[in-house]
Scaffold this motif. Structure first.
Motif, PDB file in Angstrom:
ATOM      1  N   TRP A   1       0.834  -1.204   0.000  1.00 14.24           N
ATOM      2  CA  TRP A   1       0.000   0.000   0.000  1.00 14.24           C
ATOM      3  C   TRP A   1       0.867   1.251   0.000  1.00 14.24           C
ATOM      4  O   TRP A   1       0.611   2.206  -0.731  1.00 14.24           O
ATOM      5  CB  TRP A   1      -0.920  -0.010   1.222  1.00 14.24           C
ATOM      6  CG  TRP A   1      -1.901   1.128   1.249  1.00 14.24           C
ATOM      7  CD1 TRP A   1      -3.151   1.159   0.701  1.00 14.24           C
ATOM      8  CD2 TRP A   1      -1.694   2.417   1.841  1.00 14.24           C
ATOM      9  NE1 TRP A   1      -3.746   2.373   0.918  1.00 14.24           N
ATOM     10  CE2 TRP A   1      -2.869   3.171   1.615  1.00 14.24           C
ATOM     11  CE3 TRP A   1      -0.647   3.009   2.540  1.00 14.24           C
ATOM     12  CZ2 TRP A   1      -3.005   4.485   2.070  1.00 14.24           C
ATOM     13  CZ3 TRP A   1      -0.777   4.319   2.982  1.00 14.24           C
ATOM     14  CH2 TRP A   1      -1.945   5.044   2.748  1.00 14.24           C
TER      15      TRP A   1
ATOM     16  N   ASP B   1       2.415   1.872  -3.444  1.00 18.14           N
ATOM     17  CA  ASP B   1       1.442   2.392  -4.404  1.00 18.14           C
ATOM     18  C   ASP B   1       1.036   3.831  -4.077  1.00 18.14           C
ATOM     19  O   ASP B   1       0.780   4.638  -4.971  1.00 18.14           O
ATOM     20  CB  ASP B   1       0.203   1.501  -4.431  1.00 18.14           C
ATOM     21  CG  ASP B   1       0.476   0.141  -5.072  1.00 18.14           C
ATOM     22  OD1 ASP B   1       1.486   0.024  -5.787  1.00 18.14           O
ATOM     23  OD2 ASP B   1      -0.305  -0.796  -4.830  1.00 18.14           O
ATOM     24  N   ARG B   2       0.985   4.149  -2.776  1.00 18.64           N
ATOM     25  CA  ARG B   2       0.497   5.466  -2.349  1.00 18.64           C
ATOM     26  C   ARG B   2       1.571   6.546  -2.474  1.00 18.64           C
ATOM     27  O   ARG B   2       1.303   7.660  -2.943  1.00 18.64           O
ATOM     28  CB  ARG B   2       0.010   5.385  -0.898  1.00 18.64           C
ATOM     29  CG  ARG B   2      -0.452   6.708  -0.283  1.00 18.64           C
ATOM     30  CD  ARG B   2      -1.685   7.231  -1.010  1.00 18.64           C
ATOM     31  NE  ARG B   2      -2.133   8.486  -0.438  1.00 18.64           N
ATOM     32  CZ  ARG B   2      -1.640   9.686  -0.766  1.00 18.64           C
ATOM     33  NH1 ARG B   2      -0.682   9.771  -1.691  1.00 18.64           N
ATOM     34  NH2 ARG B   2      -2.093  10.788  -0.215  1.00 18.64           N
TER      35      ARG B   2
ATOM     36  N   PRO C   1      -4.152   3.614  -4.273  1.00 17.26           N
ATOM     37  CA  PRO C   1      -4.620   2.328  -3.740  1.00 17.26           C
ATOM     38  C   PRO C   1      -5.853   2.420  -2.857  1.00 17.26           C
ATOM     39  O   PRO C   1      -6.346   1.400  -2.371  1.00 17.26           O
ATOM     40  CB  PRO C   1      -3.413   1.856  -2.913  1.00 17.26           C
ATOM     41  CG  PRO C   1      -2.760   3.121  -2.455  1.00 17.26           C
ATOM     42  CD  PRO C   1      -2.938   4.098  -3.589  1.00 17.26           C
TER      43      PRO C   1
ATOM     44  N   LEU D   1      -6.195   3.228   3.541  1.00 18.77           N
ATOM     45  CA  LEU D   1      -5.533   2.119   4.225  1.00 18.77           C
ATOM     46  C   LEU D   1      -6.525   1.384   5.117  1.00 18.77           C
ATOM     47  O   LEU D   1      -7.338   1.996   5.815  1.00 18.77           O
ATOM     48  CB  LEU D   1      -4.362   2.640   5.065  1.00 18.77           C
ATOM     49  CG  LEU D   1      -3.588   1.589   5.870  1.00 18.77           C
ATOM     50  CD1 LEU D   1      -2.918   0.589   4.948  1.00 18.77           C
ATOM     51  CD2 LEU D   1      -2.557   2.261   6.782  1.00 18.77           C
TER      52      LEU D   1
ATOM     53  N   LEU E   1      -6.210  -5.095   3.594  1.00 19.20           N
ATOM     54  CA  LEU E   1      -4.761  -4.873   3.598  1.00 19.20           C
ATOM     55  C   LEU E   1      -4.041  -6.030   2.928  1.00 19.20           C
ATOM     56  O   LEU E   1      -3.146  -5.835   2.101  1.00 19.20           O
ATOM     57  CB  LEU E   1      -4.275  -4.711   5.050  1.00 19.20           C
ATOM     58  CG  LEU E   1      -2.799  -4.415   5.231  1.00 19.20           C
ATOM     59  CD1 LEU E   1      -2.459  -3.040   4.678  1.00 19.20           C
ATOM     60  CD2 LEU E   1      -2.404  -4.511   6.702  1.00 19.20           C
TER      61      LEU E   1
ATOM     62  N   ARG F   1       0.160  -5.674  -4.010  1.00 16.30           N
ATOM     63  CA  ARG F   1      -0.661  -6.364  -3.003  1.00 16.30           C
ATOM     64  C   ARG F   1      -0.241  -7.820  -2.856  1.00 16.30           C
ATOM     65  O   ARG F   1      -0.232  -8.370  -1.750  1.00 16.30           O
ATOM     66  CB  ARG F   1      -2.139  -6.276  -3.390  1.00 16.30           C
ATOM     67  CG  ARG F   1      -2.687  -4.848  -3.329  1.00 16.30           C
ATOM     68  CD  ARG F   1      -4.179  -4.808  -3.537  1.00 16.30           C
ATOM     69  NE  ARG F   1      -4.557  -5.363  -4.827  1.00 16.30           N
ATOM     70  CZ  ARG F   1      -5.619  -6.124  -5.042  1.00 16.30           C
ATOM     71  NH1 ARG F   1      -6.415  -6.447  -4.044  1.00 16.30           N
ATOM     72  NH2 ARG F   1      -5.902  -6.575  -6.256  1.00 16.30           N
TER      73      ARG F   1
ATOM     74  N   SER G   1       2.907  -7.957  -0.744  1.00 20.40           N
ATOM     75  CA  SER G   1       2.623  -7.751   0.678  1.00 20.40           C
ATOM     76  C   SER G   1       2.178  -9.055   1.330  1.00 20.40           C
ATOM     77  O   SER G   1       2.672  -9.432   2.401  1.00 20.40           O
ATOM     78  CB  SER G   1       1.535  -6.682   0.854  1.00 20.40           C
ATOM     79  OG  SER G   1       1.989  -5.430   0.412  1.00 20.40           O
TER      80      SER G   1
END
Length: 454
Positions: free
Chosen positions: A55, A58-59, A181, A184, A241, A378, A381
């Motif tokens: 995340w 991407d952010r 994204p 959160l 998440l 994702r 992660s």
């Protein structure tokens, strides 16, 4: 090369500490096995913050996060030098883990996004080199510094590498432009972070002198409850998440779940082997480091044959057969005796480094075989979080089994004969990855191997 240097730094750091554990235990006035909490605290930092790395990348952009992660890792390294107790050292290792949680996975995201699918095996092969050389340099460096100087100085090695990494990142990397994204998943972040921390810490504290076994078991149980709560939470959250639906992809499921079982056996080796050589056989940290690094030399040879082996036999066959061979090589380490010649031990360790390295190259290449480019963050992660938890469990499982064996044998301190049950148990964990891999289609990953021939 920039990402590879970051991986190399993390691998060296992880292997420096396990070589120095017996000496550190004497400095802190603790039992050597108790110091596994210093290893696990690093895994806690990884497990708690890896879920959010995709995340964040991407952010805020992969370069920004990668550069910040190197800085956090540098701060954690300096804190390790300044600590004077086991508790503060464990906290410093946790800070390092936070940096490592974003450094290596985000680096992997950068690579996957810029490398063509036809070059994935070759790219992962190159990235595996520092992961192989790190376990060679780490024990040597840690043993040399611990034997002839002070173990704290080993963490200063990270300083120039970190500064160079930040400078090279500023000069050569650009931020990737990814879609926003979304918000959160804070609830998921709490459930996964707190659950992972409590589970790993609770298990690592069982049998230690820091808390009672009852409190340690309660911590582990609370961690399991929180992680189970996340599974329920994920099902009703639009943008979770960690998206567990990636496990519906056969290649991803086999690579992550099967690979995590395999990593339990592999991850326990850097902890158990130096401890056995020093505490069981009376070797110095430098002598044990020389022997331990032999496994990395065997792993380096894997790079020359990995692509051809996967092209010839396919992912499924290689993962199944190689997991069995790796399990045998792990178990063999538990059947050394004090009178076993050093060259025999070195040869077994050398050969034992080849099979796990081949397995990791195959697993890392297969992970993204069917994952769309937009989902790489994702997927990374989720995969990295599960992998890191398995590595934390490996040290914990090995340490608990070692303590049980010592108590069963009635030894006041660790003896060489206490180690074989621990090696056998973690080897069985690696063997347990085979049923998961067998569910792969026979031609799984064929697109990657076919593309790499062109």
């Amino acid at each position: 090369m920039i990402v590879a240097c970051a991986i190399f730094m993390e691998c060296v750091d992880e292997n420096v500490i396990v070589t120095a554990l017996p000496t550190m235990a004497r400095d802190f006035g603790r039992d050597a096995v108790t110091l596994r909490v210093a290893v696990t605290s690093y895994a806690v930092g990884l497990g708690a913050f890896i879920p959010v790395c995709g995340w964040l990348a991407d952010r805020f952009g992969a370069r920004t996060v990668f550069r910040s992660a190197i800085g956090i890792f540098l701060v954690g390294s300096l804190l390790c030098v300044a600590t004077n107790s086991l508790i503060t050292f464990a906290l410093a290792r946790f800070v390092q883990g936070v940096g490592g949680a974003m450094m290596v996975p985000v680096g992997r995201i950068i690579i996957i996004r810029v490398v063509q699918r036809a070059d994935i095996i070759r790219a992962m092969n190159y990235l595996s080199v520092p992961a192989m050389l790190g376990p060679a340099a780490g024990p040597l460096l840690g043993g040399l510094i611990t034997t002839y100087s002070h173990w704290r100085l080993a963490f200063l090695v990270n300083v120039p590498i970190s500064i160079l990494g930040i400078c090279l990142t500023n000069k050569h990397m650009t931020n990737t432009d990814e879609p926003h994204p979304g918000c959160l998943d804070w609830t998921g972040f709490f459930l996964t972070g707190a659950g992972t921390a409590l589970l790993l810490l609770g298990l690592s504290l069982i049998g230690s002198e820091l808390v009672t076994n009852r409190d340690a078991c309660c911590m582990a149980a609370m961690g399991v409850v929180l992680l189970a709560g996340y599974v329920a939470h994920e099902r009703r959250t639009p943008l979770p998440l960690l998206d567990l639906h990636f496990f519906d992809i056969p290649t991803f499921r086999a690579s992550v779940l099967g690979g995590s079982l395999f990593r339990i056996g592999l991850g326990a080796m850097p902890f158990l082997l130096p401890l056995m050589l020093q505490e069981g056989y009376g070797m110095s940290a430098f002598e044990s480091g020389l022997i331990t690094c032999a496994s990395a030399l065997g792993a380096v040879f894997t790079r020359t044959v990995a692509t051809r082996v996967l092209q010839r036999y396919g992912f499924r066959s290689v993962l199944v057969v190689n997991a069995a061979l790796s399990s045998v090589s792990v178990a063999a380490h538990g059947f050394f005796f004090p009178c076993t010649p050093t060259w025999v031990i070195s040869v077994v360790v050398l050969v034992g480094g080849f099979f796990p390295a081949l397995q990791l190259t195959a697993l890392n290449s297969l992970t993204y075989a069917e994952v769309a480019s937009r989902d790489v963050g994702r997927a990374t992660s989720l995969g990295s979080a599960v992998h890191r938890m398995s590595l934390g469990l490996s040290v914990t499982i090995g340490g608990i089994m070692l303590q049980i064996s010592r108590l069963a044998n009635g030894h006041a301190s660790i003896m060489w004969s206490d180690f074989w049950p621990a090696f056998l148990l973690v080897s069985l964990c690696s063997l347990a990855s085979i049923p998961v891999t067998l569910r792969l289609p026979r031609r799984a990953g064929e697109e990657i191997t076919r593309a790499s021939r062109i």
